[in-house]
Design a protein around this motif. Structure first.
Motif, PDB file in Angstrom:
ATOM      1  N   LEU A   1      74.556 -57.706 -46.668  1.00  0.00           N
ATOM      2  CA  LEU A   1      75.216 -56.677 -45.849  1.00  0.00           C
ATOM      3  C   LEU A   1      75.136 -57.034 -44.362  1.00  0.00           C
ATOM      4  O   LEU A   1      76.120 -56.904 -43.622  1.00  0.00           O
ATOM      5  CB  LEU A   1      74.579 -55.308 -46.101  1.00  0.00           C
ATOM      6  CG  LEU A   1      74.943 -54.605 -47.412  1.00  0.00           C
ATOM      7  CD1 LEU A   1      74.118 -53.333 -47.579  1.00  0.00           C
ATOM      8  CD2 LEU A   1      76.428 -54.276 -47.473  1.00  0.00           C
ATOM      9  N   ARG A   2      73.956 -57.469 -43.925  1.00  0.00           N
ATOM     10  CA  ARG A   2      73.820 -57.869 -42.521  1.00  0.00           C
ATOM     11  C   ARG A   2      74.757 -59.027 -42.202  1.00  0.00           C
ATOM     12  O   ARG A   2      75.410 -59.040 -41.147  1.00  0.00           O
ATOM     13  CB  ARG A   2      72.371 -58.282 -42.226  1.00  0.00           C
ATOM     14  CG  ARG A   2      71.402 -57.107 -42.159  1.00  0.00           C
ATOM     15  CD  ARG A   2      70.069 -57.516 -41.575  1.00  0.00           C
ATOM     16  NE  ARG A   2      69.395 -58.542 -42.371  1.00  0.00           N
ATOM     17  CZ  ARG A   2      68.583 -58.290 -43.382  1.00  0.00           C
ATOM     18  NH1 ARG A   2      68.344 -57.038 -43.748  1.00  0.00           N
ATOM     19  NH2 ARG A   2      68.004 -59.278 -44.027  1.00  0.00           N
ATOM     20  N   ALA A   3      74.827 -60.001 -43.136  1.00  0.00           N
ATOM     21  CA  ALA A   3      75.690 -61.163 -42.899  1.00  0.00           C
ATOM     22  C   ALA A   3      77.162 -60.766 -42.835  1.00  0.00           C
ATOM     23  O   ALA A   3      77.955 -61.418 -42.140  1.00  0.00           O
ATOM     24  CB  ALA A   3      75.463 -62.197 -44.004  1.00  0.00           C
TER      25      ALA A   3
ATOM     26  N   ASN B   1      76.341 -52.269 -40.875  1.00  0.00           N
ATOM     27  CA  ASN B   1      75.158 -51.665 -40.279  1.00  0.00           C
ATOM     28  C   ASN B   1      74.627 -50.552 -41.191  1.00  0.00           C
ATOM     29  O   ASN B   1      75.317 -49.576 -41.458  1.00  0.00           O
ATOM     30  CB  ASN B   1      75.504 -51.102 -38.899  1.00  0.00           C
ATOM     31  CG  ASN B   1      74.265 -50.566 -38.180  1.00  0.00           C
ATOM     32  OD1 ASN B   1      73.145 -50.753 -38.632  1.00  0.00           O
ATOM     33  ND2 ASN B   1      74.494 -49.894 -37.065  1.00  0.00           N
ATOM     34  N   VAL B   2      73.388 -50.710 -41.633  1.00  0.00           N
ATOM     35  CA  VAL B   2      72.772 -49.741 -42.540  1.00  0.00           C
ATOM     36  C   VAL B   2      71.979 -48.687 -41.770  1.00  0.00           C
ATOM     37  O   VAL B   2      71.666 -47.626 -42.312  1.00  0.00           O
ATOM     38  CB  VAL B   2      71.875 -50.483 -43.559  1.00  0.00           C
ATOM     39  CG1 VAL B   2      71.159 -49.515 -44.476  1.00  0.00           C
ATOM     40  CG2 VAL B   2      72.695 -51.471 -44.371  1.00  0.00           C
ATOM     41  N   THR B   3      71.671 -48.937 -40.546  1.00  0.00           N
ATOM     42  CA  THR B   3      70.818 -48.024 -39.768  1.00  0.00           C
ATOM     43  C   THR B   3      71.408 -46.614 -39.734  1.00  0.00           C
ATOM     44  O   THR B   3      72.568 -46.416 -39.367  1.00  0.00           O
ATOM     45  CB  THR B   3      70.657 -48.537 -38.332  1.00  0.00           C
ATOM     46  OG1 THR B   3      70.128 -49.862 -38.363  1.00  0.00           O
ATOM     47  CG2 THR B   3      69.737 -47.636 -37.530  1.00  0.00           C
TER      48      THR B   3
ATOM     49  N   GLU C   1      68.012 -59.488 -51.073  1.00  0.00           N
ATOM     50  CA  GLU C   1      69.167 -60.349 -50.791  1.00  0.00           C
ATOM     51  C   GLU C   1      70.459 -59.551 -50.607  1.00  0.00           C
ATOM     52  O   GLU C   1      71.368 -59.974 -49.888  1.00  0.00           O
ATOM     53  CB  GLU C   1      69.345 -61.401 -51.896  1.00  0.00           C
ATOM     54  CG  GLU C   1      69.506 -60.852 -53.294  1.00  0.00           C
ATOM     55  CD  GLU C   1      68.214 -60.797 -54.082  1.00  0.00           C
ATOM     56  OE1 GLU C   1      68.248 -61.057 -55.297  1.00  0.00           O
ATOM     57  OE2 GLU C   1      67.170 -60.495 -53.457  1.00  0.00           O
ATOM     58  N   ASP C   2      70.548 -58.377 -51.259  1.00  0.00           N
ATOM     59  CA  ASP C   2      71.742 -57.540 -51.078  1.00  0.00           C
ATOM     60  C   ASP C   2      71.812 -56.989 -49.653  1.00  0.00           C
ATOM     61  O   ASP C   2      72.885 -56.965 -49.035  1.00  0.00           O
ATOM     62  CB  ASP C   2      71.746 -56.392 -52.090  1.00  0.00           C
ATOM     63  CG  ASP C   2      71.932 -56.873 -53.517  1.00  0.00           C
ATOM     64  OD1 ASP C   2      72.630 -57.879 -53.710  1.00  0.00           O
ATOM     65  OD2 ASP C   2      71.385 -56.245 -54.436  1.00  0.00           O
ATOM     66  N   PHE C   3      70.660 -56.555 -49.138  1.00  0.00           N
ATOM     67  CA  PHE C   3      70.661 -56.069 -47.754  1.00  0.00           C
ATOM     68  C   PHE C   3      70.881 -57.210 -46.761  1.00  0.00           C
ATOM     69  O   PHE C   3      71.516 -57.022 -45.714  1.00  0.00           O
ATOM     70  CB  PHE C   3      69.364 -55.311 -47.458  1.00  0.00           C
ATOM     71  CG  PHE C   3      69.335 -53.930 -48.068  1.00  0.00           C
ATOM     72  CD1 PHE C   3      70.038 -52.890 -47.488  1.00  0.00           C
ATOM     73  CD2 PHE C   3      68.630 -53.684 -49.237  1.00  0.00           C
ATOM     74  CE1 PHE C   3      70.031 -51.614 -48.053  1.00  0.00           C
ATOM     75  CE2 PHE C   3      68.609 -52.425 -49.811  1.00  0.00           C
ATOM     76  CZ  PHE C   3      69.324 -51.384 -49.223  1.00  0.00           C
ATOM     77  N   ALA C   4      70.384 -58.402 -47.111  1.00  0.00           N
ATOM     78  CA  ALA C   4      70.649 -59.562 -46.254  1.00  0.00           C
ATOM     79  C   ALA C   4      72.141 -59.875 -46.229  1.00  0.00           C
ATOM     80  O   ALA C   4      72.708 -60.217 -45.181  1.00  0.00           O
ATOM     81  CB  ALA C   4      69.847 -60.765 -46.749  1.00  0.00           C
TER      82      ALA C   4
END
Length: 725
Positions: A186-188, A192-194, A181-184
């Motif tokens: 971040l996307r929201a 950008n984590v890539t 949910e933390d990475f979700a």
């Protein structure tokens, strides 16, 4: 060469207090002394009852003995596969043998992981900036006055076992606890984590899941730090119990169970093994490099990150910098090179053979290996195990013999992925499936005050009864049960769905009723250099009364299961709990094309079967208790076997979907957090997937998982009934 701890500067005052459970009670001590004298002099009117021996067991507790064992076990860091851990195994074997229990070593060659090279550097801006980079020292500082600095210097550098070897560089991105949910989120929020190097903090989920989630989000590497908000408290060690600023939590990132080269079968000599390439592509090891770092280093990285401020609940504690999300401008360059190699591990086992039913086993287990000194994790448990063995040795000299066989197991390589216990269970699977009454696990016996227990539900009552007979080590005016029920725990007894320690192979792979016990919840110096004897003596258990209480409860549960004519298992409460768990899942899918009617019906049958066997047991107890009536041992044995085997019926040979090693369909780990526990894990996994896809096939799969769970519950009912259809 083993470096011995210089104990001349260690305060030995607690070792002088030999009161069994901490209370200076003349009445209790006098009763115990009188009982021992009667047994020694043969003045009892008839052979002592089992209950008499159980009372004697409680009176034999010795906190000085527990402290001596812990001191001996924590003299050197002893990671699995090292000579120091082999020395610790020799100590355990000698202690068990000294208690008159022949001990042996069960060895396995397994894939272990050790650090070769670690480096981490932070630049204030990404290339081609010419700004100088800061290289982190990645060292846990030895605290002032440490009585064994030479031994501390032998500790392996803090690392992530099985992390991918390689180098990676990228802008820093903060990901809170690294959950799905933390990475979700971040996307929201448009982050950008890539290609980034993720900075996440320990505290909510298994570290292997943190790194895997980062890899799934496209990160190039992961840095996991110990946030002072979660671990340091008001004062840090040695002045307080908190993690020092340089403290680092080491640990494994392997997401499987057991030896990575032998998934599902024992790693015995000459066995089939996966290749290194097959292990690397199995999905059980992370696909990116990672490193654990300290609070000090983590906050330095935080200060280099810009961008929008993190949400309020992602922030640190008082005095911490404002946490921001990034990416960058701070730029991290990380290198980790590990050595994965086959190494020999040693489980130490001993047993007390049962007098009436030698082929029925009550198993006590604790692991021995530690990332450093391991005073709490795991050797507080090892000290308690050896204390139990010494007490039972004394009982044997007084004439006691258990009805059933008691087995002591001291596991190796638990920290790497529950390897020692899993290999042993896989090697002895068929014997254990037909003969094991229960498995009683203690990992961290003592990390602080407050009793905690997790079980499979039929064992709830036996834990409660044991705690009613053991004095509270922190309040001599009451029993452990009193403080336990008055604690703030919303749920008194937890369940064994997570894979956090060595019960996993017993419960989740072969379906053996199990228990996990401890005093204290999480403790701040977990898996760090500071989990040592001094921390335990100053903060964890200054008088070692909690160690004695842990051994008393653990041992009393074992004695009850080993000696009681009828197994004290309660499946009525099991059925009631399954009803509640089913209702929770049903509420989660209201309006969806799924019915839980098959599962409700099977649980109703389980409740009927549990009620019937309870009535059978009571009738048989009355029957064998009548004067002049001969006991029918076959009837007792047959009824006990049904109680023992019912838990096996909750397993399914196909296992959980895409997690086939986990066979138990009632209790298993959460799909995205191996520490987490779910009831009906297969149904829960299917629901979460169906919610994300929301297509008809996904909801049909949820229904399929409901039917699977219903079938194993029905099988358990049939086992309890004990009759063919």
């Amino acid at each position: 060469m083993e470096t011995r701890m210089d104990t001349s500067s260690v305060d030995k005052t607690p070792l002088l207090d030999r009161t069994a459970t901490g209370a200076p009670s003349a009445r209790r001590l006098s009763a115990g002394v009188l009982l021992i004298l009667l047994l020694l002099l043969g003045l009892t009117a008839s052979p002592p009852s089992k209950a008499t021996y159980h009372s004697l067991f409680l009176s034999l507790g010795d906190n000085a003995t527990a402290a001596r064992h812990l001191l001996a076990l924590t003299r050197s860091p002893h990671v699995a596969g090292t000579p120091a851990n082999a020395d610790a195994a020799s100590y355990v074997r000698s202690a068990l043998s000294a208690a008159s229990f022949p001990a042996h070593v069960a060895s396995y060659d397994v894939l272990l992981s050790y650090p070769v090279l670690r480096s981490l550097a932070l630049s204030p801006s990404p290339p081609p900036s010419s700004a100088p980079a800061t290289a982190f020292r990645l060292v846990q500082e030895i605290y002032p006055g440490v009585p064994y600095a030479d031994a501390a210097a032998e500790a392996l550098p803090a690392f992530h076992a099985y992390a991918r070897s390689g180098s990676a560089a990228g802008p820093a991105v903060y990901a809170n606890y690294g959950r799905v949910e933390d990475f979700a989120n971040l996307r929201a929020m448009g982050v950008n984590v890539t290609g980034a190097v993720v900075l996440a903090r320990y505290g909510k989920i298994y570290r292997g899941e943190i790194v895997s989630n980062a890899a799934a989000a496209g990160a190039a590497a992961a840095v996991v730090y110990t946030d002072s908000k979660d671990y340091s408290g008001d004062r840090w060690f040695p002045d307080g119990p908190g993690m020092p600023p340089s403290g680092v939590q080491a640990g494994s990132t392997y997401r499987g169970i057991g030896d990575p080269t032998t998934p599902g079968w024992p790693s015995s000599a000459g066995c089939e093994r996966l290749s290194a390439a097959e292990v690397a592509t199995s999905g059980m090891t992370p696909g990116i490099p990672s490193l654990p770092v300290s609070a000090r280093d983590g906050e330095a990285i935080q200060r280099s990150i810009g961008g929008q401020a993190a949400p309020h609940d992602w922030q640190g504690g008082e005095g911490a910098p404002v946490y921001r999300l990034g990416p960058g401008p701070g730029f991290l360059n990380l290198t980790y090179i590990g050595n994965e190699t086959l190494a020999t591990i040693e489980n130490v086992c001993a047993m007390i053979e049962g007098e009436d039913e030698p082929d029925r086993y009550v198993i006590l287990g604790n692991h021995r290996d530690a990332w450093t000194f391991g005073a709490v994790d795991p050797n507080s448990g090892t000290a308690a195990l050896l204390e139990i063995a010494q007490r039972l040795g004394k009982l044997q000299k007084r004439g006691w013999r258990p009805r059933r066989t008691i087995v002591f197991c001291n596991w190796d390589a638990e920290e790497y992925g529950l390897i020692g216990s899993t290999e042993w269970v896989e090697e002895n699977k068929e014997m254990l499936a037909s003969r094991a009454i229960a498995y009683l696990n203690v990992d961290c016996a003592v990390g602080g005050p407050g009793f905690h227990a997790s079980t499979t539900p039929q064992l709830d009552e036996i834990i409660k009864q044991a705690t009613k007979k053991v004095q509270d080590p922190d309040n001599f005016s009451q029993m452990v049960y009193d403080s336990w029920v008055n604690s703030n725990d919303s749920k008194l007894i937890g369940r064994l769905g997570g894979r956090g320690t060595d019960f996993a192979a017993f419960v989740q792979h072969i379906g053996v009723p199990s228990v996990d016990l401890s005093f204290g919840g999480g403790y701040p110096v977990y898996h760090s250099l500071y989990d040592d004897f001094v921390w335990m003596q100053k903060f964890g258990d200054p008088l070692f009364h909690r160690h004695v209480a842990a051994a008393s409860i653990w041992g009393l549960v074992a004695l009850t299961l080993a000696d009681d004519e009828f197994l004290p298992f309660n499946y009525i409460s099991y059925a009631l709990e399954l009803q509640g768990s089913t209702k929770t899942l049903e509420d989660e899918v209201l309006g969806m094309p799924v019915t839980f009617t098959p599962l409700y019906r099977s649980i109703e049958e389980l409740e009927k079967a549990a009620t019937n066997i309870d009535k059978e047991k009571k009738a048989l107890e009355l029957e064998v208790g009548l004067v002049g009536r001969r006991k029918d041992p076959l009837k007792v044995r047959e009824l006990n076997d049904r109680l023992m085997m019912a838990e096996r019926a909750f397993t399914d040979r196909e296992g959980l979907f895409h997690r086939e090693w986990y066979k138990h369909l009632i209790y298993g780990p959460s799909l995205h957090d191996d520490y987490g526990s779910n009831s009906f894990p297969g149904i829960d996994d299917a629901i979460q997937k169906a919610k994300s896809l929301n297509i008809s096939d996904s909801w049909r799969f949820v229904q399929h998982e409901v039917w699977r769970a219903a079938r194993v519950v029905t099988q358990a009912s049939r086992v309890l009934h004990g009759k063919l259809t």
